[in-house]
Write an enzyme that holds these catalytic residues in place. Structure first.
Site, PDB file in Angstrom:
ATOM      1  N   LEU A   1       0.820  -1.210   0.000  1.00  0.00           N
ATOM      2  CA  LEU A   1       0.000   0.000   0.000  1.00  0.00           C
ATOM      3  C   LEU A   1       0.854   1.260   0.000  1.00  0.00           C
ATOM      4  CD1 LEU A   1      -2.858  -0.983   2.494  1.00  0.00           C
ATOM      5  CD2 LEU A   1      -2.873  -1.050   0.001  1.00  0.00           C
TER       6      LEU A   1
ATOM      7  N   ASP B   1      -9.314   5.751  -5.093  1.00  0.00           N
ATOM      8  CA  ASP B   1      -9.454   4.300  -5.217  1.00  0.00           C
ATOM      9  C   ASP B   1     -10.287   3.954  -6.447  1.00  0.00           C
ATOM     10  OD1 ASP B   1      -7.985   3.954  -2.951  1.00  0.00           O
ATOM     11  OD2 ASP B   1      -9.701   3.607  -1.629  1.00  0.00           O
TER      12      ASP B   1
ATOM     13  N   ASN C   1      -2.641  -2.078   5.605  1.00  0.00           N
ATOM     14  CA  ASN C   1      -3.713  -1.146   5.939  1.00  0.00           C
ATOM     15  C   ASN C   1      -3.091   0.157   6.433  1.00  0.00           C
ATOM     16  OD1 ASN C   1      -6.217  -0.012   6.674  1.00  0.00           O
ATOM     17  ND2 ASN C   1      -7.006  -2.006   7.334  1.00  0.00           N
TER      18      ASN C   1
ATOM     19  N   ASP D   1      -3.337   5.680   4.488  1.00  0.00           N
ATOM     20  CA  ASP D   1      -3.984   6.988   4.506  1.00  0.00           C
ATOM     21  C   ASP D   1      -3.972   7.595   5.904  1.00  0.00           C
ATOM     22  OD1 ASP D   1      -5.602   4.966   5.388  1.00  0.00           O
ATOM     23  OD2 ASP D   1      -7.396   5.628   4.324  1.00  0.00           O
TER      24      ASP D   1
END
Length: 643
Positions: free
Chosen positions: A457, A476, A563, A566
């Site tokens: 990520l 996304d 995860n 952001d």
């Protein structure tokens, strides 16, 4: 490009939304002449604007020619050290030539060239003559937008003689007979620009190379124009039509061009009103007819309840003979309505299943017609335009991260967002699997697929020197929203380029910190995070912070949990920004998560997803400080886009 392509030497093309544009160059300044309409009378006048920075900015100088009739197509040219203008004024029934007394604002009528209502005319010197090209749609047998005539003279002021082949064109309106701007010479050849009016007036410009032009003969062949067709539809400044182009060669051997454009076809506003009121009329008619024939509003009643005419004849005479006659007419009408409605009422009863079904279908038709009418009358022209800032427009790069299992998402994503006005390029960060072939993606802008060496990520924020814009929209591939929502977010980011500006607010609070969704944030009256899965940012600033030495531990935690990338960026902004406020929320009119339909969403297990994010909040708080110390209220900006 092909040798026959006309405009590939063009180095500067100025695009404007005014109609019928011509440019004059004097003392290193550009003067743009254009048609401007009175918003009340719709009469056209000729205006002018000036630019001293080669078209980057313009100053409106005002109206330079205002007659009692409609003016357009201000053909401006120089001849023997004088500057002339020959606007189209066919409503007057003649073609007039004006000379500049004090350029560019003061003009004087020099001469009436021809007593004919010519449309979109120009004059050019060629092979010892002055040639006048124009269209006379009032002539017998002339095809509107498909007719072209030529005159010639040994002097600019005439007299003018008609060409032997007149009309030289009288054909289909899509074939470019009507003039579309200034003729020009390139490599010794004369070129004429014509309008393709198929489908709508001024749909596009076509280019023709003149092969033969004498007093007896005229021949021209079409050549490629060299200007790419707009692919963003009505979201492009010339998406629906562009019908006028003026190109000139500068003394520096460079070329300059100015082109007009429109997002809607000719007559679009009138067409939308007609469709809208037709739909409303059909809905009203359906309500009335269903009420009368199906008994929805109980027209089938005992006549004694509808009309007070069941008394004795002596009573009627007391009310007056005139009233008796009127009631008699109403009685006759209601009796026939009853006769018409009774068979239907006997077959379709509102209390039965069939009757309810019929009423439901009628109701749905009424609702649909009402929605259609509202859409056409109040829904605008369908263009999702960019928002200017201080009179200027900008572009951004759209960046999305995906992998092979979400290819169908990506195709839909690219097709939709590439049509948004301000998108310059789409960068696809490909994390895993076989990347798609570029030709498989239907895009109106360039698409670049950036393959990553490992599935992480963190790749979302990798530095990319090939990105040419300051602004990046991280989005996304499973989020679908309107282009207008995207453009509003871009406008807010340009007001606050040092912040993360996005569409999904979140709130971190509690001890220990817990990750909360938008509903919770609204109940608590504020937010302190913006998800970067749908957010604008300065990519140089954001990516540098994300890959700083201080963020190393955070990046490892992101890889460990797959995860929270952001969440980490929100902490890094909070920790490094000089501004107290680091995020801005923009409310989308609607947004759909398409991954829910495919089962490939990372966050499909909401409880588990939120638990991991709460763990991230605790970890990042230890590393970078307390994010929950700040909270910003909804509806705190003046633009009303953060309610």
């Amino acid at each position: 490009m092909m040798d026959d392509t006309v405009l590939y030497p063009l180095l500067l093309l100025i695009s404007v939304l005014a109609f019928h544009v011509y440019i004059a160059i004097k003392e290193d300044a550009f003067y743009l002449f254009f048609e401007t309409k009175n918003s009340i009378t719709l009469q056209g006048d000729i205006g002018v604007a000036m630019s001293k920075d080669k078209g980057a900015t313009w100053q409106n100088l005002g109206i330079v020619l205002d007659e009692e009739w409609h003016l357009s197509y201000p053909y401006v040219f120089s001849y023997q050290d004088q500057i002339y203008m020959m606007p189209e004024g066919s409503k007057k029934g003649e073609l007039r030539l004006y000379r500049a007394l004090d350029f560019p604002l003061k003009w004087k009528l020099e001469k009436v060239i021809l007593k004919k209502p010519l449309i979109d005319s120009f004059i050019i010197e060629y092979n010892g003559y002055h040639w006048l090209f124009g269209s006379d749609f009032s002539a017998f047998g002339a095809k509107k937008n498909g007719e072209l005539e030529i005159w010639y003279s040994s002097s600019l002021l005439g007299p003018w003689k008609p060409h032997k082949q007149n009309p030289v064109h009288n054909t289909d309106k899509s074939l470019g007979a009507r003039n579309a701007g200034r003729p020009f010479f390139y490599k010794g050849k004369l070129y004429r620009l014509g309008q393709d009016c198929g489908g709508t007036y001024g749909r596009r410009v076509r280019a023709f190379r003149v092969e033969v032009l004498t007093t007896d003969e005229f021949e021209e062949v079409e050549v490629p124009l060299g200007i790419g067709e707009p692919r963003k539809g009505r979201n492009t400044w010339n998406g629906a039509r562009y019908h006028h182009l003026d190109v000139q060669e500068l003394q520096s051997d460079e070329w300059v061009g100015v082109m007009d454009g429109d997002r809607v076809p000719s007559g679009d506003s009138v067409g939308r009103l007609i469709k809208g009121y037709t739909a409303f009329g059909a809905a009203i008619t359906l309500v009335i007819s269903s009420g009368m024939l199906l008994g929805v509003i109980k027209c089938i009643l005992p006549l004694s309840r509808c009309l007070p005419i069941s008394g004795k004849r002596s009573d009627a005479f007391q009310a007056g003979e005139k009233h008796r006659h009127l009631y008699s007419k109403f009685r006759w009408l209601f009796a026939h309505v009853n006769k018409l409605g009774s068979p239907i009422q006997g077959r379709i009863k509102p209390t039965t299943c069939t009757g309810r079904s019929v009423l439901a279908v009628i109701f749905l038709f009424i609702v649909a017609l009402t929605c259609i009418g509202t859409h056409y009358i109040y829904g605008g022209n369908g263009a999702e335009e960019a928002y200017p800032m201080k009179g200027h427009f900008s572009q951004f790069t759209l960046l999305t991260m995906t992998y092979d299992a979400r290819l169908w998402n990506l195709k839909m994503f690219v097709k939709h967002y590439s049509r948004c006005s301000s998108v310059r390029e789409i960068v696809v960060v490909w994390n895993k699997g076989q990347p798609p072939i570029r030709s498989d993606l239907d895009s109106a802008v360039p698409v670049r697929i950036r393959e990553e060496k490992r599935n992480s990520l963190n790749n979302r924020f990798n530095a990319d020197p090939l990105i040419k814009t300051r602004a990046v929209l991280e989005l996304d591939d499973d989020i679908m929203m309107t282009c207008d929502d995207v453009e509003r977010g871009f406008k807010v980011w340009r007001d606050h380029p040092d912040r993360i500006v996005g569409f999904y607010p979140r709130l971190a609070e509690g001890s220990p910190l817990k990750y909360r969704d938008e509903k919770y944030a609204r109940r608590r009256g504020g937010y302190n995070m913006i998800l970067t899965g749908a957010a604008f940012m300065d990519h140089n600033l954001a990516f540098k912070r994300y890959w700083s030495k201080e963020a190393e531990e955070g990046r490892k935690f992101v890889d460990k949990n797959f995860n929270c990338e952001d969440v980490l960026l929100n902490f890094l902004y909070m920790n490094a920004s000089e501004s107290k406020k680091t995020v801005e929320y923009v409310k989308p009119s609607w947004a759909i998560d398409t991954s829910k339909f495919s089962g490939v969403a990372i966050s499909r297990n909401t409880q588990g997803h939120y638990r991991v994010r709460s763990e991230c909040l605790v970890k990042f708080s230890e590393l970078y400080g307390n994010l929950a110390a700040n909270r910003w209220a909804f509806d705190s900006r003046k633009d009303g886009w953060d309610v």
